[in-house]
Design a protein around this motif. Structure first.
Motif, PDB file in Angstrom:
ATOM      1  N   GLU A   1      -1.117 -25.715  83.393  1.00  0.00           N
ATOM      2  CA  GLU A   1      -0.203 -24.738  82.823  1.00  0.00           C
ATOM      3  C   GLU A   1      -0.848 -24.034  81.630  1.00  0.00           C
ATOM      4  N   GLN A   2      -0.288 -22.868  81.269  1.00  0.00           N
ATOM      5  CA  GLN A   2      -0.755 -22.171  80.080  1.00  0.00           C
ATOM      6  C   GLN A   2      -0.311 -22.950  78.847  1.00  0.00           C
ATOM      7  N   HIS A   3      -1.243 -23.254  77.944  1.00  0.00           N
ATOM      8  CA  HIS A   3      -0.912 -24.070  76.789  1.00  0.00           C
ATOM      9  C   HIS A   3      -0.768 -23.196  75.551  1.00  0.00           C
ATOM     10  N   PRO A   4       0.116 -23.590  74.652  1.00  0.00           N
ATOM     11  CA  PRO A   4       0.321 -22.794  73.447  1.00  0.00           C
ATOM     12  C   PRO A   4      -0.804 -23.001  72.458  1.00  0.00           C
ATOM     13  N   THR A   5      -0.831 -22.171  71.421  1.00  0.00           N
ATOM     14  CA  THR A   5      -1.774 -22.358  70.328  1.00  0.00           C
ATOM     15  C   THR A   5      -1.126 -23.120  69.187  1.00  0.00           C
ATOM     16  N   SER A   6       0.158 -23.451  69.316  1.00  0.00           N
ATOM     17  CA  SER A   6       0.866 -24.225  68.309  1.00  0.00           C
ATOM     18  C   SER A   6       1.327 -25.540  68.928  1.00  0.00           C
ATOM     19  N   TRP A   7       1.062 -26.640  68.213  1.00  0.00           N
ATOM     20  CA  TRP A   7       1.318 -27.964  68.749  1.00  0.00           C
ATOM     21  C   TRP A   7       2.084 -28.795  67.731  1.00  0.00           C
ATOM     22  N   ASP A   8       2.745 -29.833  68.214  1.00  0.00           N
ATOM     23  CA  ASP A   8       3.310 -30.796  67.278  1.00  0.00           C
ATOM     24  C   ASP A   8       2.193 -31.506  66.529  1.00  0.00           C
ATOM     25  N   VAL A   9       1.199 -31.969  67.282  1.00  0.00           N
ATOM     26  CA  VAL A   9       0.095 -32.724  66.683  1.00  0.00           C
ATOM     27  C   VAL A   9      -1.218 -32.291  67.322  1.00  0.00           C
ATOM     28  N   VAL A  10      -2.199 -31.997  66.478  1.00  0.00           N
ATOM     29  CA  VAL A  10      -3.574 -31.834  66.944  1.00  0.00           C
ATOM     30  C   VAL A  10      -4.358 -33.047  66.466  1.00  0.00           C
ATOM     31  N   ILE A  11      -5.042 -33.697  67.404  1.00  0.00           N
ATOM     32  CA  ILE A  11      -5.850 -34.875  67.101  1.00  0.00           C
ATOM     33  C   ILE A  11      -7.317 -34.489  67.241  1.00  0.00           C
ATOM     34  N   VAL A  12      -8.058 -34.647  66.171  1.00  0.00           N
ATOM     35  CA  VAL A  12      -9.481 -34.321  66.181  1.00  0.00           C
ATOM     36  C   VAL A  12     -10.250 -35.603  66.445  1.00  0.00           C
ATOM     37  N   GLY A  13     -10.771 -35.730  67.640  1.00  0.00           N
ATOM     38  CA  GLY A  13     -11.487 -36.935  68.033  1.00  0.00           C
ATOM     39  C   GLY A  13     -10.840 -37.591  69.233  1.00  0.00           C
ATOM     40  N   GLY A  14     -11.625 -37.743  70.317  1.00  0.00           N
ATOM     41  CA  GLY A  14     -11.085 -38.297  71.556  1.00  0.00           C
ATOM     42  C   GLY A  14     -11.600 -39.678  71.864  1.00  0.00           C
ATOM     43  N   GLY A  15     -11.825 -40.506  70.826  1.00  0.00           N
ATOM     44  CA  GLY A  15     -12.215 -41.891  71.048  1.00  0.00           C
ATOM     45  C   GLY A  15     -11.005 -42.795  71.191  1.00  0.00           C
ATOM     46  N   SER A  16     -11.217 -44.083  70.988  1.00  0.00           N
ATOM     47  CA  SER A  16     -10.141 -45.056  71.204  1.00  0.00           C
ATOM     48  C   SER A  16      -8.950 -44.810  70.291  1.00  0.00           C
ATOM     49  N   ALA A  17      -9.199 -44.535  69.014  1.00  0.00           N
ATOM     50  CA  ALA A  17      -8.102 -44.317  68.077  1.00  0.00           C
ATOM     51  C   ALA A  17      -7.354 -43.032  68.399  1.00  0.00           C
ATOM     52  N   GLY A  18      -8.097 -41.949  68.630  1.00  0.00           N
ATOM     53  CA  GLY A  18      -7.453 -40.673  68.902  1.00  0.00           C
ATOM     54  C   GLY A  18      -6.626 -40.682  70.166  1.00  0.00           C
ATOM     55  N   LEU A  19      -7.173 -41.268  71.250  1.00  0.00           N
ATOM     56  CA  LEU A  19      -6.438 -41.307  72.513  1.00  0.00           C
ATOM     57  C   LEU A  19      -5.247 -42.252  72.436  1.00  0.00           C
ATOM     58  N   SER A  20      -5.377 -43.342  71.682  1.00  0.00           N
ATOM     59  CA  SER A  20      -4.241 -44.247  71.518  1.00  0.00           C
ATOM     60  C   SER A  20      -3.088 -43.538  70.822  1.00  0.00           C
ATOM     61  N   ALA A  21      -3.394 -42.781  69.768  1.00  0.00           N
ATOM     62  CA  ALA A  21      -2.351 -42.011  69.088  1.00  0.00           C
ATOM     63  C   ALA A  21      -1.768 -40.949  70.010  1.00  0.00           C
ATOM     64  N   ALA A  22      -2.634 -40.289  70.791  1.00  0.00           N
ATOM     65  CA  ALA A  22      -2.161 -39.252  71.708  1.00  0.00           C
ATOM     66  C   ALA A  22      -1.225 -39.823  72.756  1.00  0.00           C
ATOM     67  N   LEU A  23      -1.556 -41.009  73.271  1.00  0.00           N
ATOM     68  CA  LEU A  23      -0.692 -41.644  74.271  1.00  0.00           C
ATOM     69  C   LEU A  23       0.672 -41.967  73.662  1.00  0.00           C
TER      70      LEU A  23
END
Length: 532
Positions: free
Chosen positions: A10-32
């Motif tokens: 889908e088309q994604h917005p440029t405004s988000w609730d949360v932007v997470i910088v870093g896709g390692g274990s900590a970042g993905l855990s928070a994203a989940l």
């Protein structure tokens, strides 16, 4: 090859609730955690996890022996399954919250806005300048005995110490191997107590500088120091850890002294000293292993969601006040009624032959529909946000001698029906400002009694019979607001496959004269009956 990025189509917005910088274990855990909490989450992945050099990770419950890159791939899929987005990006800067309450995150693909930002960029390990050491990092040169000690149990081991922590590691490694050599040159002189402890445990001490690591047949074979070869099959060493915290420091986040002897950004349960800015994992906790980073990401996600909840409540209260003010101002523009006082034509057509019962009129306004229903024997609850509109409805009821209407002032975003009704009517329930219409309508469906009906009528289009000139009103009608299609209205209701039947779903045309101009109007008309 690992599928590094999972992203919805889908088309994604440029405004988000949360932007997470870093896709390692900590970042993905928070994203989940956050995506499961229905937050709009974007992970910007630089694809440089600290443990990418290791073929396997250990001590991670349920994933012992799995490749760390495979774990991240699984994590990306899980995040995507809940609507989160993971995207490759390099982040160049961060602006703090502006007047709109949003951060600005600058990337190589443009600037993004977010209500909160989590930095989980990790760190880089700088190893001692010993030939052969860096090349074997993550394979048979490691830092953590808990993570890799069991895999080399019983083999000759070397500890190339860079600090006092090396003493602890050498002492600990005797649990796994009877043959441990401690290379002390980079760590400095050892005191008598430490030397006595090593002697008691059978740890060999070499004080000469390490010259090189000997590798043959793709495996560590020895450490050369003082011209001698010391046979080892695995090496443990300490790195100089450099947290990748430029975004945090640049934003003004407070720092503290880490146990390792350098400063790190302070993050208490993920919160930094900057409101809305969070951090987790190795960027703030250099000693965090994979399970610790996962836990910190979860904890940061919970704290972020808690802050956003507070903001949601404050925003909802402000919007409610603004909605009531706007509608009061609209009805206050004139001393008399804004509307004709007649029933809306589509409601009158579909409901004329129905047996009277209990009816709920949502957004009743000045009561034209409610009075018509009550005049036909219905017991009506008329709800509207405007006290002025309801007072006009009461006055009209008294003037016509109509009884059977209960007038209720309430914001439909928060108002909850206390019973079920044979008819729930939502006539032109459209507010061009922030208004969770889908939420209101689906709640209304829950107020329909078995055998009862929901009647939804909405503006479908407004087209002047004479096409407008350039720059004038187009097919969306006054204010250029897009009108829903009939299919979109059915989607909004989300009627289940069982328990409901759609009796009417059509667009009805009518003509209205406004300011001397004739408009051809289309109305979406949906009648849905709940089966008994």
């Amino acid at each position: 090859m690992h599928a590094r990025v999972m992203e919805n189509t889908e088309q994604h917005p440029t405004s988000w609730d949360v932007v997470i910088v870093g896709g390692g274990s900590a970042g993905l855990s928070a994203a989940l955690t956050l995506s499961r909490a229905q937050r709009r989450v974007l992970v910007l992945d630089g694809a440089q996890p600290r443990n990418r050099f290791a073929g396997h990770m250990h001590g991670v419950l349920g994933h012992d022996g799995r490749s760390p890159l495979e774990l991240l791939e699984i994590g990306r899929r899980e995040v995507a399954s809940y609507g989160g987005v993971v995207r490759p990006a390099a982040v160049s800067g961060l602006d703090l919250r502006g007047e709109d309450g949003l951060f600005r995150v600058h990337t190589d693909g443009g600037t993004l806005a977010a209500r909160a930002v989590l930095v989980a960029t990790g760190l880089v390990d700088e190893l001692p300048a010993v030939p052969g050491l860096t090349e074997r990092w993550g394979r048979d040169v490691n830092a953590c005995p808990y993570c890799h000690g069991a895999e080399v149990a019983g083999r000759p081991l070397g500890v190339v110490a860079t600090s006092a922590m090396g003493v602890h590691h050498a002492t600990m490694l005797r649990q796994w191997s009877p043959d441990v050599t401690f290379f002390s040159h980079l760590a400095g002189d050892l005191d008598a107590e430490t030397l006595a402890g090593f002697a008691a445990r059978g740890v060999r001490v070499v004080t000469e500088p390490v010259a090189e690591v000997v590798v043959t047949d793709d495996a560590v074979r020895a450490v050369v120091a003082g011209g001698r070869h010391y046979p080892v099959e695995a090496i443990f060493t300490g790195s100089t850890m450099r947290p990748l915290d430029a975004l945090l420091v640049g934003a003004g986040a407070e720092t503290v002294e880490a146990p390792q002897g350098f400063t790190v950004v302070q993050a208490v349960m993920g919160r930094t000293s900057v409101p809305g800015l969070y951090a987790a994992g190795n960027v703030v906790n250099p000693a965090a292993t994979v399970p610790v980073a996962i836990a910190e990401g979860f904890q940061a996600g919970v704290m972020i969601n808690s802050e956003l909840l507070e903001l949601d409540v404050a925003e909802a209260r402000a919007l409610a006040v603004d909605r009531e003010r706007r509608w009061e101002e609209r009805y206050g523009e004139s001393a008399g009624p804004q509307w004709t006082g007649h029933v809306n034509a589509s409601l009158g057509d579909v409901a004329a032959a129905w047996e009277p019962g209990a009816a709920l009129d949502l957004g009743a306004g000045e009561g034209g529909d409610a009075l018509w229903l009550a005049g036909r024997g219905w017991e009506v609850t008329a709800v509207d946000i405007s006290a002025t509109a309801l007072e006009r409805g009461r006055a009209a009821a008294q003037e016509r001698g109509v009884e059977g209407v209960t007038w209720v002032q309430g914001d439909l975003v928060a108002w909850q029906p206390q019973r079920t009704y044979d008819l729930v009517s939502a006539q032109f329930l459209q507010d061009w400002e922030a208004f969770p219409r889908e939420q209101v309508l689906r709640r209304a469906m829950g107020a329909v009694a078995r055998g009862g009906r929901l009647v939804l009528v909405s503006h479908a289009s407004m087209t002047p019979r004479v096409p407008p000139a350039d720059g004038e009103q187009g097919h969306h009608g006054p204010g250029h607001h897009a009108m829903p299609t009939l299919d979109e209205e059915l989607t909004t209701l989300g009627l289940p496959d069982h328990g409901w039947v759609v009796e009417t779903a059509e667009v009805r045309r009518r003509e209205v004269v406004r300011d001397g101009e004739t408009w051809d109007l289309g109305d979406n008309v949906v009648v849905a009956r709940r089966l008994g």
